[in-house]
Design a protein around this motif. Structure first.
Motif, PDB file in Angstrom:
ATOM      1  N   SER A 132       0.881  -0.993   0.210  1.00 14.56           N
ATOM      2  CA  SER A 132      -0.023  -0.285   0.164  1.00 14.56           C
ATOM      3  C   SER A 132       0.836   1.546   0.319  1.00 14.56           C
ATOM      4  O   SER A 132       1.640   1.432   0.668  1.00 14.56           O
ATOM      5  CB  SER A 132      -1.579   0.387   1.473  1.00 14.56           C
ATOM      6  OG  SER A 132      -1.064   1.834   1.111  1.00 14.56           O
ATOM      7  N   HIS A 133       0.616   2.186  -0.846  1.00 10.73           N
ATOM      8  CA  HIS A 133       0.935   3.324  -1.273  1.00 10.73           C
ATOM      9  C   HIS A 133       0.874   4.693  -0.277  1.00 10.73           C
ATOM     10  O   HIS A 133       2.213   4.720   0.392  1.00 10.73           O
ATOM     11  CB  HIS A 133       1.288   4.067  -2.450  1.00 10.73           C
ATOM     12  CG  HIS A 133       1.517   3.326  -3.359  1.00 10.73           C
ATOM     13  ND1 HIS A 133       1.318   2.675  -4.117  1.00 10.73           N
ATOM     14  CD2 HIS A 133       2.917   3.613  -3.830  1.00 10.73           C
ATOM     15  CE1 HIS A 133       1.597   2.219  -5.350  1.00 10.73           C
ATOM     16  NE2 HIS A 133       2.313   2.515  -5.476  1.00 10.73           N
ATOM     17  N   VAL A 134      -0.358   4.028   0.333  1.00 11.97           N
ATOM     18  CA  VAL A 134      -0.215   4.600   1.911  1.00 11.97           C
ATOM     19  C   VAL A 134      -0.449   4.725   3.043  1.00 11.97           C
ATOM     20  O   VAL A 134       0.391   4.742   4.317  1.00 11.97           O
ATOM     21  CB  VAL A 134      -2.152   4.835   1.638  1.00 11.97           C
ATOM     22  CG1 VAL A 134      -2.690   5.317   3.490  1.00 11.97           C
ATOM     23  CG2 VAL A 134      -3.380   5.526   0.895  1.00 11.97           C
ATOM     24  N   GLN A 135      -0.104   3.501   2.819  1.00 17.27           N
ATOM     25  CA  GLN A 135       0.503   2.519   4.090  1.00 17.27           C
ATOM     26  C   GLN A 135       2.198   3.005   3.706  1.00 17.27           C
ATOM     27  O   GLN A 135       2.786   3.148   5.189  1.00 17.27           O
ATOM     28  CB  GLN A 135       0.768   1.077   4.085  1.00 17.27           C
ATOM     29  CG  GLN A 135       1.527   0.092   5.273  1.00 17.27           C
ATOM     30  CD  GLN A 135       0.540   1.330   7.158  1.00 17.27           C
ATOM     31  OE1 GLN A 135      -0.255   0.652   7.193  1.00 17.27           O
ATOM     32  NE2 GLN A 135       1.377   1.515   8.258  1.00 17.27           N
ATOM     33  N   LEU A 136       2.905   3.031   3.080  1.00 14.92           N
ATOM     34  CA  LEU A 136       4.873   3.222   2.775  1.00 14.92           C
ATOM     35  C   LEU A 136       4.532   5.053   3.573  1.00 14.92           C
ATOM     36  O   LEU A 136       5.410   5.232   3.685  1.00 14.92           O
ATOM     37  CB  LEU A 136       4.416   3.330   1.523  1.00 14.92           C
ATOM     38  CG  LEU A 136       6.331   3.909   0.924  1.00 14.92           C
ATOM     39  CD1 LEU A 136       6.994   2.438   1.641  1.00 14.92           C
ATOM     40  CD2 LEU A 136       6.243   3.535  -0.375  1.00 14.92           C
ATOM     41  N   ALA A 137       3.496   5.917   3.600  1.00 15.14           N
ATOM     42  CA  ALA A 137       3.212   7.015   3.834  1.00 15.14           C
ATOM     43  C   ALA A 137       3.375   7.332   5.250  1.00 15.14           C
ATOM     44  O   ALA A 137       4.278   7.978   5.922  1.00 15.14           O
ATOM     45  CB  ALA A 137       2.223   8.054   3.245  1.00 15.14           C
ATOM     46  N   ILE A 138       3.115   6.402   6.108  1.00 12.70           N
ATOM     47  CA  ILE A 138       2.366   6.541   7.517  1.00 12.70           C
ATOM     48  C   ILE A 138       4.055   5.954   7.458  1.00 12.70           C
ATOM     49  O   ILE A 138       4.159   6.046   8.635  1.00 12.70           O
ATOM     50  CB  ILE A 138       1.283   5.266   7.308  1.00 12.70           C
ATOM     51  CG1 ILE A 138      -0.195   5.613   6.837  1.00 12.70           C
ATOM     52  CG2 ILE A 138       1.072   4.997   8.890  1.00 12.70           C
ATOM     53  CD1 ILE A 138      -0.803   5.082   7.617  1.00 12.70           C
ATOM     54  N   ASP A 139       4.624   4.413   7.155  1.00 11.29           N
ATOM     55  CA  ASP A 139       5.869   4.027   8.017  1.00 11.29           C
ATOM     56  C   ASP A 139       6.814   5.395   7.546  1.00 11.29           C
ATOM     57  O   ASP A 139       8.094   5.311   8.142  1.00 11.29           O
ATOM     58  CB  ASP A 139       5.978   2.417   6.563  1.00 11.29           C
ATOM     59  CG  ASP A 139       5.032   1.773   7.278  1.00 11.29           C
ATOM     60  OD1 ASP A 139       4.527   1.916   7.994  1.00 11.29           O
ATOM     61  OD2 ASP A 139       4.972   0.856   6.027  1.00 11.29           O
ATOM     62  N   ALA A 214      -2.982  10.563   5.089  1.00 16.86           N
ATOM     63  CA  ALA A 214      -1.523   9.960   5.159  1.00 16.86           C
ATOM     64  C   ALA A 214      -2.001   9.781   3.103  1.00 16.86           C
ATOM     65  O   ALA A 214      -0.851   9.206   2.604  1.00 16.86           O
ATOM     66  CB  ALA A 214      -1.327   8.647   5.871  1.00 16.86           C
ATOM     67  N   LYS A 215      -2.695   9.242   2.816  1.00 15.91           N
ATOM     68  CA  LYS A 215      -3.917   9.316   1.305  1.00 15.91           C
ATOM     69  C   LYS A 215      -3.423   9.807   0.571  1.00 15.91           C
ATOM     70  O   LYS A 215      -2.411  10.089  -0.329  1.00 15.91           O
ATOM     71  CB  LYS A 215      -5.491   8.731   1.670  1.00 15.91           C
ATOM     72  CG  LYS A 215      -5.563   8.734   0.036  1.00 15.91           C
ATOM     73  CD  LYS A 215      -6.602   8.255   0.482  1.00 15.91           C
ATOM     74  CE  LYS A 215      -7.398   6.799   0.826  1.00 15.91           C
ATOM     75  NZ  LYS A 215      -8.500   6.449   1.034  1.00 15.91           N
ATOM     76  N   GLU A 216      -3.227  11.901   1.548  1.00 14.25           N
ATOM     77  CA  GLU A 216      -2.985  12.593   0.826  1.00 14.25           C
ATOM     78  C   GLU A 216      -1.783  12.732   0.612  1.00 14.25           C
ATOM     79  O   GLU A 216      -1.243  12.595  -0.658  1.00 14.25           O
ATOM     80  CB  GLU A 216      -3.748  14.169   1.232  1.00 14.25           C
ATOM     81  CG  GLU A 216      -5.216  13.957   1.410  1.00 14.25           C
ATOM     82  CD  GLU A 216      -6.076  15.424   1.798  1.00 14.25           C
ATOM     83  OE1 GLU A 216      -5.277  16.175   2.393  1.00 14.25           O
ATOM     84  OE2 GLU A 216      -7.369  15.523   2.371  1.00 14.25           O
ATOM     85  N   ARG A 217      -1.100  12.743   1.257  1.00 13.07           N
ATOM     86  CA  ARG A 217       0.412  12.927   1.144  1.00 13.07           C
ATOM     87  C   ARG A 217       0.628  11.512   0.358  1.00 13.07           C
ATOM     88  O   ARG A 217       1.843  11.695  -0.662  1.00 13.07           O
ATOM     89  CB  ARG A 217       0.855  12.746   2.486  1.00 13.07           C
ATOM     90  CG  ARG A 217       2.796  12.742   2.399  1.00 13.07           C
ATOM     91  CD  ARG A 217       3.298  12.725   3.703  1.00 13.07           C
ATOM     92  NE  ARG A 217       4.432  13.014   3.567  1.00 13.07           N
ATOM     93  CZ  ARG A 217       5.988  13.196   2.941  1.00 13.07           C
ATOM     94  NH1 ARG A 217       5.095  14.292   2.614  1.00 13.07           N
ATOM     95  NH2 ARG A 217       6.991  12.915   3.280  1.00 13.07           N
TER      96      ARG A 217
END
Length: 226
Positions: A132-139, A214-217
């Motif tokens: 997940s790209h969103v999870q990548l931003a959170i990580d 996170a999704k927006e980033r």
């Protein structure tokens, strides 16, 4: 990378100590095989312990026991003087939710504090089966916080600020003191996703939650990064 992944209770002993012992033995065996074939070949130790859910048979990746075994493997590997790759952000969750954030923060901080040179797993969900790209931003946020923790902080005459404390004195504030201006950069970690403003501003900006930010980033990076 010597990736070793016994599943505690499945392909490895049920006990944490036994599974950790097996990982260490497998590492040493892999080193012997590697060096016999290619003497002097560089290696990186990558213990990836898992836990079998004994009621379902699912191999779990985000459990606290897995993080504990990773940390124990790191402590043992430090005696071998080899680069160490541990899972940092890792989870059993199907999506980038609270469970995922909790499990991967536990894993990342345990691995980082244990001495990992590399943290793998960023962006992975569902035992590494989904990305997940969103999870990548959170990580990125989790890892950034961890890196700041590992930096620590300086303790010397300048950073203790005794002179500044004397200048300000009881009842004053440090906002206007030269010591504050001098150290305003570098002492603080500036997160990308954590919200650090007032409720009034948060509501005025659309009351966006952590996952939405996170999704927006993630979308912004994908669209604009050069």
């Amino acid at each position: 990378e010597v990736c070793i992944m016994p599943i505690c209770g499945g392909t490895g002993p049920m006990t944490l100590a036994g599974n950790t012992l097996l990982m260490n033995a497998e590492l040493l065996g892999c080193v012997v095989i590697s060096q016999l074939a290619h003497p002097g070949a560089p290696l990186e130790h990558a213990p990836r312990p898992m836990i079998m859910n004994m009621s379902t048979g699912v191999g779990l990746t985000g459990s606290i026991e897995g993080a504990m075994m990773s940390a124990a493997s790191a402590q043992m590997a430090q005696h071998y003087n080899v680069p160490l790759s541990l899972h940092g952000p890792w989870t059993d969750s199907m999506t980038f939710d609270g469970q995922s954030t909790l499990e991967r923060t536990n894993f990342a901080f345990m691995s980082g504090l244990a001495g990992a040179h590399v943290l793998s797993g960023s962006g992975m969900l569902e035992q590494g089966l989904t990305f997940s790209h969103v999870q990548l931003a959170i990580d990125d946020e989790i890892n950034g916080t961890l890196y700041r923790l590992l930096e620590g902080f300086e303790v010397d005459d300048e950073h203790l600020g005794v002179a500044a404390i004397g200048r300000v004195g009881p009842g004053g504030n440090f906002l206007e003191d030269a010591h504050t201006l001098k150290h305003i950069r570098g002492e603080r970690h500036l997160p990308q996703l954590l919200y650090r403003n007032s409720r009034e501003n948060w509501e005025a900006e659309g009351s966006k939650g952590f996952k939405e930010r996170a999704k927006e980033r993630a979308k912004k990076i994908i669209q604009e990064h050069q």
